[in-house]
Design an enzyme around this catalytic site. Sequence first.
Site, PDB file in Angstrom:
ATOM      1  N   LYS A  75       0.838  -1.197   0.000  1.00 38.49           N
ATOM      2  CA  LYS A  75       0.000   0.000   0.000  1.00 38.49           C
ATOM      3  C   LYS A  75       0.876   1.251   0.000  1.00 38.49           C
ATOM      4  O   LYS A  75       1.858   1.342   0.740  1.00 38.49           O
ATOM      5  CB  LYS A  75      -0.917  -0.020   1.231  1.00 38.49           C
ATOM      6  CG  LYS A  75      -1.895   1.156   1.311  1.00 38.49           C
ATOM      7  CD  LYS A  75      -2.775   1.030   2.542  1.00 38.49           C
ATOM      8  CE  LYS A  75      -3.726   2.204   2.682  1.00 38.49           C
ATOM      9  NZ  LYS A  75      -4.591   2.095   3.878  1.00 38.49           N
ATOM     10  N   SER A 151      -9.215   2.986   3.010  1.00 36.74           N
ATOM     11  CA  SER A 151      -8.221   3.552   2.112  1.00 36.74           C
ATOM     12  C   SER A 151      -7.355   2.507   1.418  1.00 36.74           C
ATOM     13  O   SER A 151      -6.557   2.828   0.543  1.00 36.74           O
ATOM     14  CB  SER A 151      -7.317   4.513   2.883  1.00 36.74           C
ATOM     15  OG  SER A 151      -6.622   3.838   3.929  1.00 36.74           O
ATOM     16  N   SER A 175      -9.948   0.829   7.516  1.00 38.75           N
ATOM     17  CA  SER A 175      -9.373   0.848   6.173  1.00 38.75           C
ATOM     18  C   SER A 175      -8.837  -0.485   5.683  1.00 38.75           C
ATOM     19  O   SER A 175      -8.403  -0.581   4.536  1.00 38.75           O
ATOM     20  CB  SER A 175      -8.262   1.902   6.090  1.00 38.75           C
ATOM     21  OG  SER A 175      -8.803   3.186   6.027  1.00 38.75           O
TER      22      SER A 175
END
Length: 463
Positions: A75, A151, A175
């Site tokens: 990520k 996210s 998230s």
Amino acid sequence: MKSLVDIADKVRRGEWKAADMVRDAYAAIDARDPALNAFVMTDRDAAFRAAEAVDARVARGADPGPLAGVPFGVKDLEDTVGYPTTQGCVFLKDSPPKTKDSPHVERLRAAGAVVVGKTATAEFGMDSATFTKAWGVTRNPWNPAMTPGGSSGGSASAVAAGMVPFATSTDGGGSIRQPAAFTNLVGLKPSHARIAKVNGFANWAVHGTVTRSVAETARYLDVAAGPDDRDRQSLPKVPYRYEDVIETLDVRGMKVVFTPDCGYAVVEPELIDLARKAADTLIGAAGLVEAAAKFHPTNILRAWGSLNLGNLEADFIRDGILPGGFDQLAPTTQFFLNRIRERRAEIDVKGAWKTVEKLNYEVADFFRDYDLLLSPATGCRPYAADSTPPQVIDGRDASETGVEPFGMLANACWNPSISIPAGFTSDGLPVGLQITARRHRDDILLRLARLYEQAAPWSYPWD
């Protein structure tokens, strides 16, 4: 798609080549990512060099580690050698490549895993969709018109689509779990400090992953968990393997409470029905005992905003993003900045910490009497990929509870929490069941997820 466990075991035995696994991952990325935009950067030369080093170790008779040859995405909130960390922001797109891995990525690489690229994140990790001006719109494999969540949307999209077996994620308020729910994945938010991080005294966010199966998550956690002197909060290594626990831990008779809304959340009725059915399946498969009790904890959304967003404008001014760069920020970042400006007089950091303390005692009291809290994983189904989070859900104002009304409890109180697939809405979109346990009992969550997986297995029609 080959599983994390199969790849690692067969590469370690010399039956498969790590370089071939990386080649397969890039073939899948080339075929599927143009429609989904899960990856924002790749470095193929570096990935093949790393894979060849794994193969060379196997050829010498050495063990490259429990994640040998497994390709994965990182990520784009985490530092990774050779890549910039852009955090989904235009202003960081041209920042220099990092020269050190985060402790999390460092540990995964040391176990033989191979980074194939950086996955898209919501800007600064602040959105329930993954839609930025820096990298564009990330889409859901189940319906590309819809968001995979945020996210950690890029990680979820990449894993659900079969590009990589796992990808790193972070969770500061849901998230990991919300994207997992939106893409039919297993999304574990570990106990706070189970996985070390460099900003160890940030009291909300944790590292984790999304995978397609519980066994993959267990193998990952066996590698990723453990102490690191750079994070003084990091927890000791547990005296067992999660990979063993998912098959052996006795959870029969544990007491559970199912809550449809925690007393304050705005939730789509169909999601409550699906989560209730999944909870019934889990309770039956695991031999749990449901208590006829309600749990209505404090809603800490405003406190979360005061503690996590209160200094946002000042930070952006310090970093040179404001005042001139407002129009270059993602829509949800702009929304939060405007909300901060509107409510500046209401920001009360001391009061927010008192709210967190109140919730912590409520949660502690709950887990004195019960072992598990079950709920829907989200307040709504996946929404449009290029849209901001819905402010109205089921005709009701959802601005004070959000898309992830159940997520922040575990972050604020440091509990482990997991989202597992709970089925599909009438329009074919995935949703999740969330299970939260008392602090440090990640093993219970993984065992329950495994029992549910055996009772109600899921699949991916494009494989």
